[in-house]
Structures are given as structure tokens and as C-alpha cells.
Scaffold this active site. Sequence first.
Site, PDB file in Angstrom:
ATOM      1  N   GLY A 141       0.812  -1.221   0.000  1.00  0.00           N
ATOM      2  CA  GLY A 141       0.000   0.000   0.000  1.00  0.00           C
ATOM      3  C   GLY A 141       0.841   1.265   0.000  1.00  0.00           C
ATOM      4  O   GLY A 141       0.377   2.330  -0.424  1.00  0.00           O
TER       5      GLY A 141
ATOM      6  N   GLY B 198      -5.874  14.991 -35.742  1.00  0.00           N
ATOM      7  CA  GLY B 198      -6.299  15.128 -34.346  1.00  0.00           C
ATOM      8  C   GLY B 198      -5.165  15.631 -33.473  1.00  0.00           C
ATOM      9  O   GLY B 198      -5.390  16.353 -32.496  1.00  0.00           O
ATOM     10  N   ALA B 199      -3.938  15.250 -33.826  1.00  0.00           N
ATOM     11  CA  ALA B 199      -2.795  15.658 -33.008  1.00  0.00           C
ATOM     12  C   ALA B 199      -2.579  17.175 -33.110  1.00  0.00           C
ATOM     13  O   ALA B 199      -2.127  17.807 -32.154  1.00  0.00           O
ATOM     14  CB  ALA B 199      -1.539  14.913 -33.434  1.00  0.00           C
TER      15      ALA B 199
HETATM   16  C1  HXC Z   1       6.817  -4.998  10.381  1.00  0.00           C
HETATM   17  C2  HXC Z   1       8.805  -4.982   9.271  1.00  0.00           C
HETATM   18  C3  HXC Z   1       8.144  -4.810   8.042  1.00  0.00           C
HETATM   19  C4  HXC Z   1       6.726  -4.730   8.060  1.00  0.00           C
HETATM   20  C5  HXC Z   1      10.249  -4.865   7.677  1.00  0.00           C
HETATM   21  N1  HXC Z   1      10.106  -5.025   8.989  1.00  0.00           N
HETATM   22  N2  HXC Z   1       9.060  -4.743   7.070  1.00  0.00           N
HETATM   23  N3  HXC Z   1       8.150  -5.072  10.434  1.00  0.00           N
HETATM   24  N4  HXC Z   1       6.100  -4.838   9.249  1.00  0.00           N
HETATM   25  N5  HXC Z   1       6.038  -4.557   6.951  1.00  0.00           N
HETATM   26  C6  HXC Z   1      11.138  -5.189   9.971  1.00  0.00           C
HETATM   27  C7  HXC Z   1      11.816  -6.533   9.864  1.00  0.00           C
HETATM   28  O1  HXC Z   1      11.102  -7.509  10.569  1.00  0.00           O
HETATM   29  C8  HXC Z   1      13.161  -6.247  10.491  1.00  0.00           C
HETATM   30  O2  HXC Z   1      13.013  -6.245  11.874  1.00  0.00           O
HETATM   31  C9  HXC Z   1      13.439  -4.817  10.087  1.00  0.00           C
HETATM   32  O3  HXC Z   1      12.190  -4.268   9.729  1.00  0.00           O
HETATM   33  C10 HXC Z   1      14.351  -4.714   8.901  1.00  0.00           C
HETATM   34  O4  HXC Z   1      13.851  -5.565   7.878  1.00  0.00           O
HETATM   35  P1  HXC Z   1      14.765  -6.625   7.106  1.00  0.00           P
HETATM   36  O5  HXC Z   1      13.848  -7.585   6.475  1.00  0.00           O
HETATM   37  O6  HXC Z   1      15.817  -7.144   8.026  1.00  0.00           O
HETATM   38  O7  HXC Z   1      15.486  -5.678   6.052  1.00  0.00           O
HETATM   39  P2  HXC Z   1      15.891  -6.022   4.562  1.00  0.00           P
HETATM   40  O8  HXC Z   1      16.580  -7.340   4.494  1.00  0.00           O
HETATM   41  O9  HXC Z   1      16.634  -4.844   4.073  1.00  0.00           O
HETATM   42  O10 HXC Z   1      14.528  -6.166   3.763  1.00  0.00           O
HETATM   43  C11 HXC Z   1      13.670  -5.053   3.629  1.00  0.00           C
HETATM   44  C12 HXC Z   1      12.297  -5.499   3.047  1.00  0.00           C
HETATM   45  C13 HXC Z   1      11.729  -6.643   3.879  1.00  0.00           C
HETATM   46  C14 HXC Z   1      12.523  -5.915   1.588  1.00  0.00           C
HETATM   47  C15 HXC Z   1      11.406  -4.285   3.045  1.00  0.00           C
HETATM   48  O11 HXC Z   1      11.783  -6.282   5.252  1.00  0.00           O
HETATM   49  C16 HXC Z   1      10.319  -6.984   3.515  1.00  0.00           C
HETATM   50  O12 HXC Z   1      10.087  -7.683   2.517  1.00  0.00           O
HETATM   51  N6  HXC Z   1       9.377  -6.555   4.353  1.00  0.00           N
HETATM   52  C17 HXC Z   1       7.972  -6.852   4.142  1.00  0.00           C
HETATM   53  C18 HXC Z   1       7.417  -6.097   2.985  1.00  0.00           C
HETATM   54  C19 HXC Z   1       5.940  -6.271   2.886  1.00  0.00           C
HETATM   55  O13 HXC Z   1       5.468  -7.300   2.401  1.00  0.00           O
HETATM   56  N7  HXC Z   1       5.179  -5.307   3.472  1.00  0.00           N
HETATM   57  C20 HXC Z   1       3.791  -5.375   3.631  1.00  0.00           C
HETATM   58  C21 HXC Z   1       3.225  -4.933   2.328  1.00  0.00           C
HETATM   59  S1  HXC Z   1       1.508  -5.115   2.320  1.00  0.00           S
HETATM   60  P3  HXC Z   1      14.140  -6.859  12.851  1.00  0.00           P
HETATM   61  O14 HXC Z   1      13.646  -6.546  14.213  1.00  0.00           O
HETATM   62  O15 HXC Z   1      14.200  -8.302  12.538  1.00  0.00           O
HETATM   63  O16 HXC Z   1      15.388  -6.151  12.471  1.00  0.00           O
HETATM   64  C22 HXC Z   1       0.963  -3.600   2.522  1.00  0.00           C
HETATM   65  C23 HXC Z   1      -0.530  -3.528   2.483  1.00  0.00           C
HETATM   66  C24 HXC Z   1      -0.989  -2.191   2.915  1.00  0.00           C
HETATM   67  O17 HXC Z   1       1.671  -2.675   2.638  1.00  0.00           O
HETATM   68  C25 HXC Z   1      -2.189  -1.785   2.160  1.00  0.00           C
HETATM   69  C26 HXC Z   1      -2.610  -0.408   2.550  1.00  0.00           C
HETATM   70  C27 HXC Z   1      -3.554   0.142   1.550  1.00  0.00           C
END
Ligand code: HXC
Length: 525
Positions: A180, A415-416
Site C-alpha cells: 500500500g 487530431g494531433a
Molecule cells: C513490520 C517490518 C516490516 C513490516 C520490515 N520489517 N518490514 N516489520 N512490518 N512490513 C522489519 C523486519 O522484521 C526487520 O526487523 C526490520 O524491519 C528490517 O527488515 P529486514 O527484512 O531485516 O530488512 P531487509 O533485508 O533490508 O529487507 C527489507 C524489506 C523486507 C525488503 C522491506 O523487510 C520486507 O520484505 N518486508 C515486508 C514487505 C511487505 O510485504 N510489506 C507489507 C506490504 S503489504 P528486525 O527486528 O528483525 O530487524 C501492505 C498492504 C498495505 O503494505 C495496504 C494499505 C492500503
Amino acid sequence: MEQSPIQDTVNQQRIDALRELKAKMKLGGGEARLQSQREKGKMTVWERLEYLFDDNTFVEVGGFVELRNEHFGLGKNKIPGDGVVTGFGRIKGKLVYIAAQDFGVLGGSLGEMHGKKVANIMDLAVQNKAPMITLNDSGGARIQEGIGALCGYGDIFYRNTKASGVIPQISVIMGPCAGGAVYSPGITDFVAMVRGTSNMFITGPDVIKTVTGEEVSKDDLGGPDVHMERSGVAAYIGNDDEETLSWVVKLLSYLPSSNEEHAPVLPVPAQGIRQGQKSLADIVPSNANKAYNMLEVIDCMVDPYSFFELQPNFAANIIIGFARIDGISTGIIANNPKHLAGCLDVNASDKAARFVRFCDAFNIPLLTLVDVPGFLPGVDQEYAGIIRHGAKLLYAYSEATVPKLTVTLRKAYGGAYICMCSKHLGSDMNLAWPGAEIAVMGPKGAANVIFRKQIMAAEDSAAEAEKCQQEYTDKFANPRLAASLGYIDDVVEPDETPTIIRRYLWSLSDKQAPRPKRKHGNIPL
Ligand code: HXC
């Protein structure tokens, strides 16, 4: 005058404790996470703010806000600020509001309170009529907070939409931007990305593999080049954080702070129009089938070195960007015959239409440079909705009430011709060069339709076709007919055009063009 030392020791202790706490708060998730950010080639959130704002002008708002949702053990991760620094300051003297995510705190993820902070600063930006910038560096919705995170995003999208056309909104993607999270940038006016560290997608590679079986890397799915060249989401790609933030500073110099201000006017450079360069009559070849680079023409029309192109690698058949003309910030839209002969297609129409609407919303005059052979024909274009997309550009130009100046350099067919800010769409100035061809179509196509029988019946069909084409060219493929009917205000020499543009722009500085009251129109989306 130097302040005398505080005598009240209790107050002094409180102040010392506050300073210590604030210094700790600035470390966000801690030194190790800041270091990891730097190792990825990224600046930390506070380094970004220091780089962007004028010295000692940034004021943080809501630095003590913490998450209040304790599900899944989140409570132990409570860090003041909740993963986003919000506040305001000056950029080259201009008041600007900001929300900058801190990847070091829960991956910059957006929970309920994080969302509330962003929403609050957006409200302040709108109330104070100042641009809003977001620095995005986040794992998206904070999974542990469920509805709290979704509500946070919803509140932001709602505000992005209400602020659209009121204050400029700029999104800078400086890390992951997933799920999102992409839709706030998607609503804002300009998106910049950083090469090597940023990406944007609604679902990441893992989800895609599970759902569709496709395997794709993060960069190939939503890296900066994808969003510049294919999706059209990004206006600019910087090579690192510094370059990208510097681009934002430059962009702001072309924008008013809100829709209540005029377009910015900067001092006119000493040399005015660029001198001692190639004649415009040599830059644009007389042979209508010969390509040239419209960027060279733009450089001659605007104040020296003032052109600031947006989305350069998306739909390169049309150029958009800001420039200064006599110091006045102006939106430039120009067909580029160097790419796809400068024709209008689905992407070019979208690119130009959105830019026209931005300029109109923010009182920035428009200069349109026309050399267009028509809409790109083809099954792909029809299936992709060229009717709907082309209509956006017609709509955007027709709707715009800012000063609209148009110069037809060479071709303007069908048209353009109408679409590229013709007189019929309410342009204020329409100039044409002597070689301009304003017609339903080019001489070859036209002669083959209207003189077909005559050509077929001739002993030497090729010679007859050539004669017919010449006849058509003499009659229609020039600006005289359009000028005689008042659809062209003047036929002018190429090298006198920049001066005439300046005179028109000056004459239109107080243009008023009220429209009938309505809630809003229904632009074809
Ligand atoms: C909670 C999160 C998080 C999330 C990352 N973290 N994303 N915590 N919610 N969405 C936390 C991790 O657990 C980790 O905590 C720290 O942040 C750093 O993340 P890493 O994974 O270690 O970093 P990295 O390897 O650089 O990877 C970054 C990343 C990955 C690619 C962004 O974290 C990731 O894939 N996150 C999830 C992305 C995702 O699917 N988001 C939700 C999307 S759905 P610790 O404590 O272990 O260090 C969405 C719907 C909303 O957004 C709709 C609204 C309209």
C-alpha cells in the site's frame, strides 16, 4: 548577547535529561542500524534532513510519539518517533513540510501512530500552504498492527487527494516502498527514485512467484529504471541520496508554494535569450521527414540553462519539463521528432496531460512546441486505449486556464494538431513558422486519397502522384490557410520566435479565464 547560566539546579537537571533523551531519540533504532543503513549506500534519516533543509531551520514535530499497539510483542520495540520524522523547515528560504521514514525503526514500517504523524504534518502543510515532501524508506504496512496500519495508509491517501492541486506534493523513494505504501507516491505530483537502493511494487517477487509462478528480481520488478522507462511512475532517478535530494531542491525552485501563488519569477539572466548559437532555422530541418532533437529547440526558446526535464526516458516522443522564460517559471510540452517521429501515443498522451494539469493547478503558464505527424496508428495502440488516453490530453489542455502559448514548427496533422494546444482548445498565442504544415494529414497520404483516380488513370502514375502531392502541399501543407482563418495568430521567423513568446507571456501575466461553476469535470481516466 550571551545568556547567563541557569541558577535553578532542578531545571538544569531536567534540561540535561531532555537533551540526553533527544540525542538518544535521534539514533532511532540504534547505532548498529544506522551503520547498516550507511553500508547499503544510504544516508540515515537525519542526514537526509540535514542535507535537504537550510542550516538550522528544521523543526521536528511529534518526535515523542510512540506506537500504542502491543500485539505480537511489538511493545518491546517502542521507539519514540515510531519510525518517521515529521516536521518543517526552509529549503532555499521556502517553507516546506516533510515526513521522512526511518528504516532503522521496525524497517520504517507504517503503523497507526506513524500514520497519524504523517497525516498531521500533511494537514499542517495544507493549512499553511506549503509544499509537502515524503522521504519513503519502509517495509510497508506494519504487519503486527493490522487495521492500525491500514487506517494509517488510508488517512494518508485521503489527504494526498485533498491536497492535490492545493500544494505541490513530492515523493522521494529512498529504499523499499512496497504494498500500500506505493499509492501515496502514486497520487503525489512527482516521484523521484534512487538508483541501486529504491524499488516500488504492490507485491514483491516472493508473492508474485507464489501467485503467478513468475520469477523476477526486485530491480526488474520495480527498480528505478522500470518506473522511469516502463510504468511512467518516476520523474527522475538520482545516482545516490545526495543527487536525488538536490533534484528535489531544484524542482522546488520552479514551483509556487500553493495554488494561491503565482508561478515563481527569478531574476532574468544577463544575456536574456541565448546568443551566438545555431539558428533555429538550421536546427529544425526543412525536410519534414528528417529528425532532430527538440531539446535543442527548447534550449533556444527559454532562459539559458533553465530547462528542467521530467520523465526523460518515458515516452520520449514527447518532452515535458519546467523552464524559465524571462525569469517566469513555465511548463514546456514539446513533441520530439527524434523518437517515434514525435507522434502521440498512449504514454505520451498520459505524460503530457498530467503535466498540463499540474501546471494549470499551480498557475504555471504553458509553452507547447508542435511538430507532430499524428496519433500513432496500430492495433496495439487502439487496444491500449489511445481513444481514452488521447482524450486526456485534449481534456487537460481545454480545461487549463493558465496562459497557453503554442508554436508550430513543422508538422501538425489531424487530431494531433488539435490536441497540441491549438486555438480550438483555447490557446492564447498560436504562432507558426513559414514551413509549418497544418492539415488533416501529410501530402503523400492526402494525395493518395483525394487524387487516387487521377493518379491511377495517368500514363506515368509516379509523376502524377508527385504533381498531386505538390499541388496539395502548395494549397494546404502550410500555415497560410490556418492563419487566414485566424487559427494562427502570426507566421513568424524561427529566430524571432523567442522574443515574441516573451512579449506574449508578459501580456498574459494577469490573464483571467473564469469557468462555469461545477463540482469537478470527469476527465477520461
Ligand atoms: C513490520 C517490518 C516490516 C513490516 C520490515 N520489517 N518490514 N516489520 N512490518 N512490513 C522489519 C523486519 O522484521 C526487520 O526487523 C526490520 O524491519 C528490517 O527488515 P529486514 O527484512 O531485516 O530488512 P531487509 O533485508 O533490508 O529487507 C527489507 C524489506 C523486507 C525488503 C522491506 O523487510 C520486507 O520484505 N518486508 C515486508 C514487505 C511487505 O510485504 N510489506 C507489507 C506490504 S503489504 P528486525 O527486528 O528483525 O530487524 C501492505 C498492504 C498495505 O503494505 C495496504 C494499505 C492500503
